[in-house]
Design a protein around this motif. Structure first.
Motif, short mmCIF file in Angstrom:
data_model
loop_
_atom_site.label_atom_id
_atom_site.label_comp_id
_atom_site.label_asym_id
_atom_site.label_seq_id
_atom_site.Cartn_x
_atom_site.Cartn_y
_atom_site.Cartn_z
N MET A 1 0.85 -1.27 -0.24
CA MET A 1 -0.06 0.06 0.10
C MET A 1 0.95 1.29 0.05
SD MET A 1 -2.93 1.40 2.77
CE MET A 1 -3.40 -0.12 3.06
N LYS A 2 0.61 2.23 -0.88
CA LYS A 2 1.45 3.46 -0.79
C LYS A 2 0.29 4.70 -0.57
CE LYS A 2 4.26 1.91 -4.40
NZ LYS A 2 4.82 2.35 -5.78
N ILE A 3 0.46 5.77 0.28
CA ILE A 3 -0.16 6.62 0.57
C ILE A 3 0.55 8.10 0.29
CG2 ILE A 3 -1.68 7.92 2.42
CD1 ILE A 3 -1.79 5.11 3.57
N ALA A 4 -0.05 8.97 -0.01
CA ALA A 4 0.66 10.22 -0.51
C ALA A 4 -0.57 11.48 0.17
CB ALA A 4 0.70 10.76 -1.92
N VAL A 5 0.21 12.17 0.82
CA VAL A 5 -0.51 13.51 1.47
C VAL A 5 -0.05 14.80 1.18
CG1 VAL A 5 -1.25 14.66 3.66
CG2 VAL A 5 -1.24 11.99 3.43
N ILE A 6 -0.73 15.65 0.44
CA ILE A 6 -0.32 16.86 0.03
C ILE A 6 -1.06 18.08 0.70
CG2 ILE A 6 -0.17 18.56 -2.01
CD1 ILE A 6 -0.73 16.02 -3.59
N THR A 7 -0.16 18.52 1.80
CA THR A 7 -0.57 19.61 2.61
C THR A 7 0.09 20.70 2.74
OG1 THR A 7 -1.39 19.83 4.97
CG2 THR A 7 0.41 18.43 4.54
N ASP A 8 -0.52 21.94 3.44
CA ASP A 8 0.32 23.28 3.90
C ASP A 8 0.49 23.27 5.07
OD1 ASP A 8 -2.34 23.50 4.31
OD2 ASP A 8 -2.22 25.86 3.75
N SER A 9 0.12 22.27 5.69
CA SER A 9 0.02 22.14 7.15
C SER A 9 0.72 20.94 7.65
CB SER A 9 -1.31 22.47 7.69
OG SER A 9 -1.60 22.34 9.14
N TYR A 11 4.38 21.04 9.32
CA TYR A 11 5.08 21.18 10.36
C TYR A 11 4.31 22.43 11.50
CZ TYR A 11 8.73 18.53 8.33
OH TYR A 11 9.43 17.40 7.74
N THR A 12 3.20 23.03 11.11
CA THR A 12 2.59 24.05 11.80
C THR A 12 1.89 23.52 13.16
OG1 THR A 12 0.55 23.81 10.43
CG2 THR A 12 2.25 25.41 9.93
N ILE A 13 1.47 24.11 13.92
CA ILE A 13 1.06 23.77 15.35
C ILE A 13 -0.69 23.78 15.30
CG2 ILE A 13 0.77 23.66 17.75
CD1 ILE A 13 3.51 24.84 17.82
N ASN A 14 -1.41 22.56 14.80
CA ASN A 14 -2.63 22.84 14.68
C ASN A 14 -3.14 21.32 14.47
OD1 ASN A 14 -2.95 22.00 12.10
ND2 ASN A 14 -2.42 24.04 11.31
N GLY A 15 -4.46 21.05 14.81
CA GLY A 15 -5.06 19.78 14.85
C GLY A 15 -4.97 19.09 13.54
N VAL A 16 -4.83 19.75 12.22
CA VAL A 16 -4.62 19.14 11.07
C VAL A 16 -3.19 18.68 11.02
CG1 VAL A 16 -4.66 19.24 8.57
CG2 VAL A 16 -6.56 20.26 9.81
N SER A 17 -2.09 19.09 11.40
CA SER A 17 -0.92 18.85 11.22
C SER A 17 -0.65 17.67 12.33
CB SER A 17 0.27 19.99 11.61
OG SER A 17 -0.05 20.53 12.93
N ARG A 18 -1.20 17.98 13.54
CA ARG A 18 -1.09 16.95 14.45
C ARG A 18 -1.61 15.55 14.09
NH1 ARG A 18 1.69 14.60 18.29
NH2 ARG A 18 0.68 13.82 20.05
N THR A 19 -2.74 15.40 13.13
CA THR A 19 -3.26 14.24 12.88
C THR A 19 -2.45 13.73 11.75
OG1 THR A 19 -5.56 15.21 13.17
CG2 THR A 19 -5.32 13.43 11.61
N TYR A 20 -1.84 14.40 10.92
CA TYR A 20 -1.04 14.18 9.65
C TYR A 20 0.48 13.49 10.40
CZ TYR A 20 -3.44 16.11 6.25
OH TYR A 20 -4.46 16.50 5.00
N GLN A 22 0.53 12.02 13.53
CA GLN A 22 0.23 10.74 14.17
C GLN A 22 -0.21 9.69 12.92
OE1 GLN A 22 -0.05 9.87 17.15
NE2 GLN A 22 0.76 11.71 17.83
N MET A 23 -0.57 10.13 11.63
CA MET A 23 -0.72 9.01 10.83
C MET A 23 0.63 8.67 10.45
SD MET A 23 -2.81 9.49 7.15
CE MET A 23 -1.74 10.75 6.53
N ALA A 24 1.56 9.66 10.18
CA ALA A 24 2.89 9.12 9.79
C ALA A 24 3.62 8.38 10.90
CB ALA A 24 3.94 10.44 9.51
N LYS A 25 3.34 8.28 12.12
CA LYS A 25 4.00 7.86 12.93
C LYS A 25 3.20 6.42 12.87
CE LYS A 25 4.69 7.68 17.80
NZ LYS A 25 4.54 8.34 19.32
N TYR A 26 2.25 6.27 12.63
CA TYR A 26 1.28 4.99 12.39
C TYR A 26 1.99 4.10 11.31
CZ TYR A 26 -2.45 1.51 11.49
OH TYR A 26 -2.96 0.34 11.22
N CYS A 27 2.04 5.05 10.25
CA CYS A 27 2.43 4.13 8.95
C CYS A 27 3.88 3.64 9.20
CB CYS A 27 2.35 5.31 7.75
SG CYS A 27 0.68 5.61 7.30
#
Length: 66
Positions: A1-9, A11-20, A22-27
């Motif tokens: 399985m391969k996943i790609a995420v494209i985001t502007d957020s 390394y910032t400090i907010n809920g979206v970046s924290r979720t990404y 955590q997803m990276a840590k899980y992967c």
């Protein structure tokens, strides 16, 4: 399985970046390939096992939050 995420957020400090992050840590733990593409002030690449984070420098300032 391969996943790609494209985001502007990633390394910032907010809920979206924290979720990404955590997803990276899980992967990383499950050895799922994840490529994250984000923007920042400089160009840099990070490799954390099966997770690759590609940061590109914005060609113009991007200000979404005032």
């Amino acid at each position: 399985m391969k996943i790609a995420v494209i985001t502007d957020s990633y390394y910032t400090i907010n809920g979206v970046s924290r979720t990404y992050q955590q997803m990276a840590k899980y992967c990383q733990g499950k050895k799922i390939r994840l490529d994250v593409f984000t923007i920042g002030e400089t160009v840099r690449t990070q490799n954390k096992g099966s997770v690759n984070i590609y940061q590109f420098a914005a060609s113009w300032p991007v200000k979404y939050y005032y």
